[in-house]
Design a protein around this motif. Structure first.
Motif, PDB file in Angstrom:
ATOM      1  N   LEU A 176     -21.784  -6.399 -10.731  1.00 46.24           N
ATOM      2  CA  LEU A 176     -21.233  -7.005  -9.503  1.00 46.24           C
ATOM      3  C   LEU A 176     -19.763  -7.322  -9.693  1.00 46.24           C
ATOM      4  CD1 LEU A 176     -21.538  -8.282  -6.692  1.00 46.24           C
ATOM      5  CD2 LEU A 176     -22.328 -10.379  -7.832  1.00 46.24           C
ATOM      6  N   SER A 177     -18.934  -6.692  -8.889  1.00 54.41           N
ATOM      7  CA  SER A 177     -17.493  -6.963  -8.891  1.00 54.41           C
ATOM      8  C   SER A 177     -17.046  -7.202  -7.462  1.00 54.41           C
ATOM      9  CB  SER A 177     -16.737  -5.795  -9.537  1.00 54.41           C
ATOM     10  OG  SER A 177     -15.352  -6.034  -9.543  1.00 54.41           O
ATOM     11  N   GLY A 178     -16.400  -6.208  -6.852  1.00 55.08           N
ATOM     12  CA  GLY A 178     -16.003  -6.357  -5.455  1.00 55.08           C
ATOM     13  C   GLY A 178     -17.153  -6.227  -4.478  1.00 55.08           C
ATOM     14  N   GLY A 179     -18.281  -5.686  -4.949  1.00 52.32           N
ATOM     15  CA  GLY A 179     -19.479  -5.644  -4.120  1.00 52.32           C
ATOM     16  C   GLY A 179     -19.787  -4.314  -3.488  1.00 52.32           C
ATOM     17  N   GLY A 180     -18.943  -3.301  -3.683  1.00 55.11           N
ATOM     18  CA  GLY A 180     -19.244  -1.995  -3.108  1.00 55.11           C
ATOM     19  C   GLY A 180     -20.483  -1.370  -3.727  1.00 55.11           C
ATOM     20  N   LEU A 181     -20.592  -1.461  -5.048  1.00 57.39           N
ATOM     21  CA  LEU A 181     -21.745  -0.925  -5.752  1.00 57.39           C
ATOM     22  C   LEU A 181     -22.988  -1.777  -5.493  1.00 57.39           C
ATOM     23  CD1 LEU A 181     -22.925   1.093  -7.850  1.00 57.39           C
ATOM     24  CD2 LEU A 181     -22.239  -0.556  -9.620  1.00 57.39           C
ATOM     25  N   ALA A 182     -22.897  -3.066  -5.779  1.00 60.32           N
ATOM     26  CA  ALA A 182     -24.067  -3.946  -5.637  1.00 60.32           C
ATOM     27  C   ALA A 182     -24.503  -4.060  -4.176  1.00 60.32           C
ATOM     28  CB  ALA A 182     -23.755  -5.328  -6.210  1.00 60.32           C
ATOM     29  N   GLY A 183     -23.553  -4.214  -3.280  1.00 62.00           N
ATOM     30  CA  GLY A 183     -23.892  -4.338  -1.863  1.00 62.00           C
ATOM     31  C   GLY A 183     -24.500  -3.064  -1.310  1.00 62.00           C
ATOM     32  N   GLY A 184     -23.924  -1.910  -1.677  1.00 60.36           N
ATOM     33  CA  GLY A 184     -24.442  -0.638  -1.194  1.00 60.36           C
ATOM     34  C   GLY A 184     -25.834  -0.344  -1.721  1.00 60.36           C
ATOM     35  N   ILE A 185     -26.037  -0.592  -3.011  1.00 64.14           N
ATOM     36  CA  ILE A 185     -27.352  -0.356  -3.607  1.00 64.14           C
ATOM     37  C   ILE A 185     -28.385  -1.313  -3.031  1.00 64.14           C
ATOM     38  CG2 ILE A 185     -28.668  -0.662  -5.752  1.00 64.14           C
ATOM     39  CD1 ILE A 185     -26.371   0.664  -7.236  1.00 64.14           C
ATOM     40  N   ALA A 186     -28.034  -2.592  -2.920  1.00 69.70           N
ATOM     41  CA  ALA A 186     -28.992  -3.590  -2.422  1.00 69.70           C
ATOM     42  C   ALA A 186     -29.401  -3.285  -0.990  1.00 69.70           C
ATOM     43  CB  ALA A 186     -28.390  -4.988  -2.528  1.00 69.70           C
ATOM     44  N   MET A 187     -28.430  -2.956  -0.138  1.00 68.74           N
ATOM     45  CA  MET A 187     -28.743  -2.652   1.259  1.00 68.74           C
ATOM     46  C   MET A 187     -29.655  -1.442   1.355  1.00 68.74           C
ATOM     47  SD  MET A 187     -27.785  -0.199   3.695  1.00 68.74           S
ATOM     48  CE  MET A 187     -26.126   0.319   3.253  1.00 68.74           C
ATOM     49  N   LEU A 245     -22.637  -8.065   2.826  1.00 64.42           N
ATOM     50  CA  LEU A 245     -23.728  -7.274   2.251  1.00 64.42           C
ATOM     51  C   LEU A 245     -24.354  -7.989   1.052  1.00 64.42           C
ATOM     52  CD1 LEU A 245     -22.328  -3.624   2.336  1.00 64.42           C
ATOM     53  CD2 LEU A 245     -24.272  -4.504   3.641  1.00 64.42           C
ATOM     54  N   CYS A 246     -23.499  -8.505   0.170  1.00 68.31           N
ATOM     55  CA  CYS A 246     -24.017  -9.198  -1.017  1.00 68.31           C
ATOM     56  C   CYS A 246     -24.729 -10.493  -0.628  1.00 68.31           C
ATOM     57  CB  CYS A 246     -22.882  -9.479  -1.998  1.00 68.31           C
ATOM     58  SG  CYS A 246     -22.246  -7.995  -2.814  1.00 68.31           S
ATOM     59  N   LYS A 247     -24.172 -11.198   0.343  1.00 71.04           N
ATOM     60  CA  LYS A 247     -24.803 -12.438   0.808  1.00 71.04           C
ATOM     61  C   LYS A 247     -26.174 -12.157   1.425  1.00 71.04           C
ATOM     62  CE  LYS A 247     -23.993 -16.336   3.948  1.00 71.04           C
ATOM     63  NZ  LYS A 247     -23.071 -16.905   4.967  1.00 71.04           N
ATOM     64  N   THR A 248     -26.289 -11.065   2.143  1.00 69.10           N
ATOM     65  CA  THR A 248     -27.526 -10.738   2.848  1.00 69.10           C
ATOM     66  C   THR A 248     -28.594 -10.137   1.938  1.00 69.10           C
ATOM     67  OG1 THR A 248     -26.283 -10.349   4.892  1.00 69.10           O
ATOM     68  CG2 THR A 248     -28.497  -9.401   4.772  1.00 69.10           C
ATOM     69  N   TYR A 249     -28.186  -9.276   1.027  1.00 70.64           N
ATOM     70  CA  TYR A 249     -29.165  -8.443   0.318  1.00 70.64           C
ATOM     71  C   TYR A 249     -29.387  -8.778  -1.151  1.00 70.64           C
ATOM     72  CZ  TYR A 249     -29.100  -5.454   4.448  1.00 70.64           C
ATOM     73  OH  TYR A 249     -29.209  -4.981   5.738  1.00 70.64           O
ATOM     74  N   LEU A 250     -28.451  -9.440  -1.811  1.00 67.97           N
ATOM     75  CA  LEU A 250     -28.683  -9.777  -3.215  1.00 67.97           C
ATOM     76  C   LEU A 250     -29.651 -10.947  -3.317  1.00 67.97           C
ATOM     77  CD1 LEU A 250     -25.199  -9.540  -5.006  1.00 67.97           C
ATOM     78  CD2 LEU A 250     -27.086  -7.890  -5.034  1.00 67.97           C
ATOM     79  N   ASP A 251     -30.635 -10.826  -4.199  1.00 72.95           N
ATOM     80  CA  ASP A 251     -31.596 -11.909  -4.407  1.00 72.95           C
ATOM     81  C   ASP A 251     -31.061 -12.972  -5.354  1.00 72.95           C
ATOM     82  OD1 ASP A 251     -34.197 -11.020  -3.016  1.00 72.95           O
ATOM     83  OD2 ASP A 251     -33.551  -9.235  -4.099  1.00 72.95           O
ATOM     84  N   ASP A 252     -30.183 -12.571  -6.263  1.00 72.05           N
ATOM     85  CA  ASP A 252     -29.689 -13.519  -7.263  1.00 72.05           C
ATOM     86  C   ASP A 252     -28.447 -12.925  -7.908  1.00 72.05           C
ATOM     87  OD1 ASP A 252     -29.554 -15.771  -8.818  1.00 72.05           O
ATOM     88  OD2 ASP A 252     -31.347 -15.354 -10.001  1.00 72.05           O
ATOM     89  N   THR A 253     -27.689 -13.772  -8.591  1.00 77.06           N
ATOM     90  CA  THR A 253     -26.573 -13.316  -9.416  1.00 77.06           C
ATOM     91  C   THR A 253     -26.693 -13.966 -10.789  1.00 77.06           C
ATOM     92  OG1 THR A 253     -25.116 -15.103  -8.639  1.00 77.06           O
ATOM     93  CG2 THR A 253     -25.020 -13.000  -7.448  1.00 77.06           C
ATOM     94  N   LEU A 254     -26.165 -13.277 -11.786  1.00 78.63           N
ATOM     95  CA  LEU A 254     -26.171 -13.782 -13.159  1.00 78.63           C
ATOM     96  C   LEU A 254     -24.784 -13.621 -13.760  1.00 78.63           C
ATOM     97  CD1 LEU A 254     -29.442 -12.137 -14.545  1.00 78.63           C
ATOM     98  CD2 LEU A 254     -29.143 -14.541 -13.885  1.00 78.63           C
TER      99      LEU A 254
END
Length: 322
Positions: A176-187, A245-254
């Motif tokens: 997780l950085s700017g959220g393009g990878l994590a947000g896109g994958i999570a969505m 996207l990250c706020k909506t779709y990520l379940d958690d952060t570490l």
């Protein structure tokens, strides 16, 4: 401003067919068993240019770059490599703006892929100002690193590949950085399989998206040196897509310490025979640190391999001070 959707990701996958590597999803016996029942590694280290970034960049250029005079971006690493390669494949010129503080080996690595390098100022903010100037003065198309629908859709194709190959995946661990990878994958993953857990993982020092999610809005953080240097930098204020996207779709952060990230890099080399950069090793590191527990099946996105080899050698020899 509409958010990217699963349909955008599916269209991106079709567009990218034959232009990117469908990277392997491999079982990891060394990580399976005690911490979770079964672990698989999605090896974007095997992607052309050595990271996932080629997916998003190529999707944007194929969608919007056919009539562009050329492309421009401010980057010191994986985004620049991906853009230089994709532009070369299209036969278009590419300019990458960097500050004079960028190490020469990084400059040469991007230059070797055919990019024109412009060294400007003493910070990436100065480099970005030069990008903005070139867009106006020379009509170049700016290619953003993460906060763009086309880029996000390209990164989301990783989720399609993982779930197509192993629909039993219960948990996804994503850098997780700017959220393009994590947000896109999570969505994309949750649009296909709503029950899947997606966890974004970053470094403890200067994690902008994690700080923004905690604050409930995009915020700036002080950028600090880290082995996971590709996860550094801000998320942009304003942020158009990735924060939501990250706020909506990520379940958690570490968050991980530098020692934990170093352990992930060492494990990848010794047990998986993979050279992995710090940002790419965070999912492995989280499992090793017992920060993720699951009785199901876990997929770890190993996002890239472009680490300074002198640093890598020192780390695997356990001589590097963290």
């Amino acid at each position: 401003m509409t958010m990217p959707t699963l349909l955008d990701v599916i269209a991106a996958a079709e567009r990218l067919r034959g232009r990117i590597v469908r990277t392997p999803l491999v079982s990891s016996p060394s990580l399976s068993g005690t911490r979770t029942s079964s672990v698989f590694l999605k090896l974007e280290t095997h992607q052309t240019t050595g990271s996932f970034k080629l997916r998003g960049v190529s999707n944007m250029l194929l969608l919007s770059g056919q009539n562009a005079k050329g492309f421009v971006a401010a980057s010191t690493g994986n985004h620049a490599r991906a853009l230089a390669y994709a532009a070369q494949q299209m036969g278009k010129p590419c300019t990458v703006c960097m500050s004079k503080l960028v190490p020469e080996n990084k400059v040469q690595a991007v230059q070797a892929l055919g990019a024109n390098i412009k060294i400007v100022g003493a910070s990436q903010d100065d480099a970005q100002e030069e990008v903005d100037r070139l867009v106006l003065s020379e009509g170049l198309l700016a290619v953003p690193p993460f906060d763009d629908k086309r880029v996000i859709a390209g990164q989301g194709t990783i989720a399609l590949e993982i779930l197509a190959e192993n629909p039993h995946i219960d948990t996804l661990l994503v850098p997780l950085s700017g959220g393009g990878l994590a947000g896109g994958i999570a969505m994309a993953a949750k649009s296909i399989k709503p029950s899947v857990r997606v966890i974004g993982i970053s470094m403890a020092k200067g994690a902008a998206m994690v700080a923004s999610l905690q604050a409930g809005k995009p915020v700036t953080v002080t950028e600090e040196p880290s082995l996971a240097d590709s996860l550094g930098g801000g998320i942009g204020i304003p942020n158009h897509y990735t924060f939501d996207l990250c706020k909506t779709y990520l379940d958690d952060t570490l968050l991980l310490t530098e020692d934990e990230i170093a352990a992930g890099i060492r494990h990848a080399y010794r047990y998986e025979q993979e050279i992995v950069e710090g940002a790419g090793a965070v999912g492995i590191a989280a499992l090793l640190a017992d920060k993720v527990r699951s009785s199901g099946t876990v997929a770890v996105v190993v996002s890239g391999k472009n680490i300074d080899m002198a640093v890598h050698q020192a780390l695997i020899s356990e001589n590097q001070k963290i």
